[in-house]
Design a protein around this motif. Structure first.
Motif, PDB file in Angstrom:
ATOM      1  N   LEU A   1       0.814  -1.193  -0.129  1.00  0.00           N
ATOM      2  CA  LEU A   1      -0.032  -0.155   0.164  1.00  0.00           C
ATOM      3  C   LEU A   1       0.967   1.304   0.199  1.00  0.00           C
TER       4      LEU A   1
ATOM      5  N   LEU B   1      -0.395  -3.120  -6.389  1.00  0.00           N
ATOM      6  CA  LEU B   1      -0.984  -3.682  -4.908  1.00  0.00           C
ATOM      7  C   LEU B   1      -1.093  -5.591  -5.147  1.00  0.00           C
TER       8      LEU B   1
ATOM      9  N   ILE C   1      -2.962  -7.858  -2.167  1.00  0.00           N
ATOM     10  CA  ILE C   1      -4.107  -6.826  -1.951  1.00  0.00           C
ATOM     11  C   ILE C   1      -5.130  -6.880  -3.190  1.00  0.00           C
TER      12      ILE C   1
ATOM     13  N   TYR D   1      -7.248   6.288  -4.076  1.00  0.00           N
ATOM     14  CA  TYR D   1      -6.503   5.121  -4.166  1.00  0.00           C
ATOM     15  C   TYR D   1      -6.388   4.510  -2.629  1.00  0.00           C
ATOM     16  N   THR D   2      -5.906   5.189  -1.676  1.00  0.00           N
ATOM     17  CA  THR D   2      -5.893   4.726  -0.321  1.00  0.00           C
ATOM     18  C   THR D   2      -7.262   4.048   0.084  1.00  0.00           C
TER      19      THR D   2
ATOM     20  N   ALA E   1      -7.937   0.791  -1.762  1.00  0.00           N
ATOM     21  CA  ALA E   1      -7.056  -0.424  -1.360  1.00  0.00           C
ATOM     22  C   ALA E   1      -7.271  -1.011   0.107  1.00  0.00           C
ATOM     23  N   MET E   2      -7.680   0.211   1.038  1.00  0.00           N
ATOM     24  CA  MET E   2      -7.996  -0.549   2.259  1.00  0.00           C
ATOM     25  C   MET E   2      -9.257  -1.218   2.251  1.00  0.00           C
TER      26      MET E   2
ATOM     27  N   MET F   1      -8.088  -4.495   1.217  1.00  0.00           N
ATOM     28  CA  MET F   1      -7.329  -5.202   2.298  1.00  0.00           C
ATOM     29  C   MET F   1      -8.115  -5.728   3.399  1.00  0.00           C
TER      30      MET F   1
END
Length: 359
Positions: free
Chosen positions: A74, A109, A114, A225-226, A229-230, A233
């Motif tokens: 990440l 990722l 991820i 993006y964050t 991705a989270m 995850m």
């Protein structure tokens, strides 16, 4: 949880301290936003605010966590997407180059695990493993959310505040999955979400109306993006039937505004990439709300969607489906009422008079 709170406080403090420095550098490097017909500000404004959020987040993660493989993936992807956004803020990049950077950051990722590996059939409860299709879905999801958050960054504090609410909601949902359902692998996402919340709270001190610095593409793309991705995850790892829907509800404001923009432009026979001034925040300003009032209304809607996501995570599948139907009806009715559908299903004026959907 204590590590997450410590990370939140540290991220907020670092971002609060470095933002004035980033603001000065933005002027020095030429990362400024000039007013035009589509924008609501009337003076030269520094952008590049995403660099401050990035620094606050990175310092807090490295200082308060022991990052695993996925977290390192990440951080690497965040570094690339921030660099792409910063270059766009300073020099200006073509849409093709930006999209290429977003796809590359999303692909980073995958080797770190991820990825959306499965979905749960809401009818039968059967787990459906996606195989290689999961990689395609993951990249599409990350790029879509990255651009969706970028598109709502139209008022002071809007994208930052909505993302802050989304991050806090992810932390709450992750906590319920961990403590209520015993789902493993949620701790890292909880801490990351709290750290992002802290970084954004520190930045909003300078970004809320009247803003002294903008997020810029370095910030709006970083946040999208964050958050995307989270979500992959943590939230999509649950085997509950609504696990895939929950992140979509949490990120409802940017995703819905983008979806409505595509439908609106297609309906009007325009390119779906052609900008307009019919996004939610534009329409709230058009009906007479002030800049700050429009942002606070969208915050409230985002918080309502966040609360709905928490409830979806806790109730039985049939109750969750019923809540989703109610949410869909309310959202479409409200969107049509304020005009962000642009006549796709016809709209009603504030006085109740029906207006034709033809333009």
């Amino acid at each position: 949880m204590l590590f997450g709170i410590a990370g939140l406080l540290l991220a907020g403090a670092v971002t609060l301290v470095v933002t004035p420095w980033v603001r000065r550098q933005a002027f020095r490097w030429g990362a400024v936003d000039r007013p035009n017909a589509r924008k609501v500000h009337h003076e030269l404004m520094p952008r590049l605010g995403g660099l401050a959020v990035y620094l606050g987040f990175m310092v807090a993660v490295l200082a308060t966590m022991q990052p695993g493989r996925a977290v390192y993936g990440l951080l690497l992807g965040m570094t690339l997407i921030t660099l792409v956004g910063a270059l766009d803020d300073i020099r200006g990049l073509s849409p093709r180059v930006k999209l290429g950077g977003q796809i590359t950051a999303a692909l980073i990722l995958l080797p770190f695990g991820i990825q959306v590996f499965f979905i749960t059939n809401p009818v039968s409860g059967q787990i459906l493993y996606l195989g290689d299709l999961g990689m395609v879905i993951t990249v599409f999801w990350v790029v879509a959310v990255t651009n969706a958050v970028n598109l709502i960054d139209g008022l002071d504090g809007l994208a930052g505040g909505v993302s802050c609410i989304a991050a806090l909601t992810m932390a709450v949902v992750g906590w319920t999955q961990w403590h209520v359902f015993g789902a493993a692998g949620q701790q890292e996402v909880i801490w990351l979400a709290l750290i992002l919340t802290g970084a954004l709270l520190g930045f909003l001190r300078y970004n809320f109306h009247p803003a002294r610095i903008f997020l810029g593409d370095s910030g709006s793309m970083l946040l999208g993006y964050t958050l995307a991705a989270m979500a992959v995850m943590g939230l999509t790892k649950s085997v509950t039937a609504v696990s895939v829907v929950v992140p979509m509800v949490i990120l409802g404001i940017p995703l819905l505004d983008t979806t409505f923009a595509v439908l609106r432009r297609y309906h009007k026979h325009r390119s779906i990439f052609q900008p307009d001034k019919e996004h939610l925040h534009h329409q709230l300003l058009a009906i007479g709300l002030s800049h700050r009032q429009a942002v606070l209304v969208i915050y409230a809607i985002s918080a309502l969607l966040g609360a709905s996501a928490v409830i979806l995570n806790l109730v039985a599948t049939d109750q969750a489906m019923a809540l989703l139907v109610v949410l869909a009806v309310i959202i479409i009715t409200a969107a049509n009422r304020v005009g962000i559908l642009g006549g796709v299903v016809g709209k009603t004026s504030p006085k109740g008079r029906h207006v034709s959907g033809k333009f």
